[in-house]
Design an enzyme around this catalytic site. Structure first.
Site, PDB file in Angstrom:
ATOM      1  N   SER A  66      -4.455  31.743 120.634  1.00  0.00           N
ATOM      2  CA  SER A  66      -4.965  32.547 119.519  1.00  0.00           C
ATOM      3  C   SER A  66      -5.321  33.959 119.962  1.00  0.00           C
ATOM      4  CB  SER A  66      -6.201  31.893 118.921  1.00  0.00           C
ATOM      5  OG  SER A  66      -5.981  30.525 118.693  1.00  0.00           O
TER       6      SER A  66
HETATM    7  N1  SAH Z   1      -7.107  26.640 120.967  1.00  0.00           N
HETATM    8  C1  SAH Z   1      -5.839  26.994 121.564  1.00  0.00           C
HETATM    9  C2  SAH Z   1      -4.796  27.452 120.575  1.00  0.00           C
HETATM   10  C3  SAH Z   1      -4.376  26.351 119.695  1.00  0.00           C
HETATM   11  S1  SAH Z   1      -2.768  26.459 118.993  1.00  0.00           S
HETATM   12  C4  SAH Z   1      -6.003  28.005 122.685  1.00  0.00           C
HETATM   13  O1  SAH Z   1      -7.132  28.413 122.970  1.00  0.00           O
HETATM   14  O2  SAH Z   1      -4.999  28.345 123.306  1.00  0.00           O
HETATM   15  C5  SAH Z   1      -2.897  24.942 118.075  1.00  0.00           C
HETATM   16  C6  SAH Z   1      -2.730  23.682 118.883  1.00  0.00           C
HETATM   17  O3  SAH Z   1      -3.008  22.594 118.022  1.00  0.00           O
HETATM   18  C7  SAH Z   1      -1.330  23.482 119.432  1.00  0.00           C
HETATM   19  O4  SAH Z   1      -1.367  23.376 120.818  1.00  0.00           O
HETATM   20  C8  SAH Z   1      -0.883  22.163 118.769  1.00  0.00           C
HETATM   21  O5  SAH Z   1      -0.129  21.344 119.637  1.00  0.00           O
HETATM   22  C9  SAH Z   1      -2.213  21.512 118.432  1.00  0.00           C
HETATM   23  N2  SAH Z   1      -2.168  20.512 117.371  1.00  0.00           N
HETATM   24  C10 SAH Z   1      -1.521  20.553 116.182  1.00  0.00           C
HETATM   25  N3  SAH Z   1      -1.750  19.417 115.487  1.00  0.00           N
HETATM   26  C11 SAH Z   1      -2.563  18.636 116.261  1.00  0.00           C
HETATM   27  C12 SAH Z   1      -3.146  17.349 116.103  1.00  0.00           C
HETATM   28  N4  SAH Z   1      -2.959  16.594 115.007  1.00  0.00           N
HETATM   29  N5  SAH Z   1      -3.919  16.867 117.109  1.00  0.00           N
HETATM   30  C13 SAH Z   1      -4.125  17.603 118.234  1.00  0.00           C
HETATM   31  N6  SAH Z   1      -3.600  18.829 118.435  1.00  0.00           N
HETATM   32  C14 SAH Z   1      -2.832  19.337 117.466  1.00  0.00           C
END
Ligand code: SAH
Length: 215
Positions: free
Chosen positions: A63
Site C-alpha cells: 500500500s
Molecule cells: N498490508 C499489505 C498490503 C496488502 S495487499 C502490505 O503492507 O504490504 C492485500 C493482500 O490481501 C494481498 O496480499 C492479498 O493476497 C491478501 N488477501 C486478499 N484476500 C484475502 C483473504 N481472503 N485472506 C487473506 N488475505 C487476503
C-alpha cells in the site's frame, strides 16, 4: 544510492506522510523506524521511499505509505493491544503495527507472501508477529477476541466473523466496496450497545478473495 541520498529520501518520506495528515507521533515514530526498503523487492526497490503503492509478488501491491499511516492512526493502537491484520502482502503494515502493539497476527491467502514476510520479520527481530497462510475472511478464532482488526483488502461488507472476533471496546478499520471502483475506508467501533460506523476517506485496495492463492 549514497548514504546522503538515502537520508534525504527518508526525510522527504516522513515529510510526505505529515503533509498528507499522518500526525500521530507514535505512528510517525514507527514509520521512521521501519524501513520500507526491505519490503519492496526487485524492480521497484529504488522507489521504496516514494508515497506510492508498488507491485509485489503474486500480483499484489504494497500500500501507499500515507494510506498505511492514516489507517494505522485511525486504528488507535495501544501497547496492550492484540491486533489482527488481514492481508499480510509485503509485511510492511504488520511490521509497523508490531512497533505499536503487544502482539500482531497477520494472515494472507498467498503462501509465498507469508513466507517472504516471515523472513523479513526474522531479519528485523520482530518476534511479536505471527504470520499465517489462510483465508482471513474467517478471522482467527483460536486467538480471538482482538482489540484491533485491520483489513488491507476490500470486501463489499465487513466480514461477519471479523466483527464477531472484535473485542467490546475494540476498533476495526477496513476498505469496503466493489473491487473495481473507488472504495470507502471505514472505522467500526464495537460498543456495549452495538456497532458504530464512520467513514474516513476514499481508497483503492485489491479485493478480499475467497480461499487460498495458487502460490
Ligand atoms: N498490508 C499489505 C498490503 C496488502 S495487499 C502490505 O503492507 O504490504 C492485500 C493482500 O490481501 C494481498 O496480499 C492479498 O493476497 C491478501 N488477501 C486478499 N484476500 C484475502 C483473504 N481472503 N485472506 C487473506 N488475505 C487476503
Amino acid at each position: 544510492m549514497t548514504e546522503d541520498d538515502l537520508a534525504t529520501r527518508k526525510m522527504q518520506f516522513l515529510y510526505a506522510l505529515r503533509s498528507k495528515g499522518v500526525t500521530d507521533a507514535r505512528v510517525l515514530g514507527a514509520m521512521e523506524e521501519i524501513d520500507r526498503g526491505p519490503f519492496v523487492r526487485g524492480l521497484f526497490a529504488e522507489r521504496a521511499y516514494e508515497d506510492m503503492p508498488l507491485p509485489i509478488a503474486c500480483g499484489q501491491t504494497i500500500s501507499q505509505p500515507s494510506v498505511v499511516g492514516l489507517m494505522t492512526q485511525a486504528l488507535n493502537v495501544t501497547p496492550r493491544d492484540k491486533v489482527l491484520e488481514i492481508g499480510t502482502g509485503s509485511g510492511y503494515q504488520a511490521a509497523i503495527l508490531a512497533k505499536l502493539a503487544r502482539r500482531v497476527y497477520t494472515i494472507d491467502r498467498h503462501r509465498r507472501l507469508v513466507r517472504e514476510a516471515r523472513d523479513i520479520f526474522d531479519e528485523l527481530n520482530l518476534h511479536t508477529i505471527t504470520a499465517i497462510t489462510a483465508d482471513g475472511s474467517h478471522g482467527l478464532a483460536d486467538q480471538a477476541p482482538f482489540d484491533r482488526i485491520l483489513v488491507t483488502a476490500a470486501a463489499e461488507d465487513p466480514p461477519g466473523p471479523l466483527l464477531a472476533q472484535l473485542k467490546e471496546g475494540g476498533i476495526m478499520v477496513l476498505p469496503v466496496g466493489q473491487s473495481d471502483a473507488v472504495q470507502s475506508l471505514i472505522r467500526v467501533h464495537k460498543t456495549a450497545t452495538g456497532l458504530e460506523y464512520d467513514e474516513l476517506r476514499d481508497v483503492r485496495f485489491v479485493p478480499l478473495l475467497e480461499g487460498l492463492g495458487k502460490d
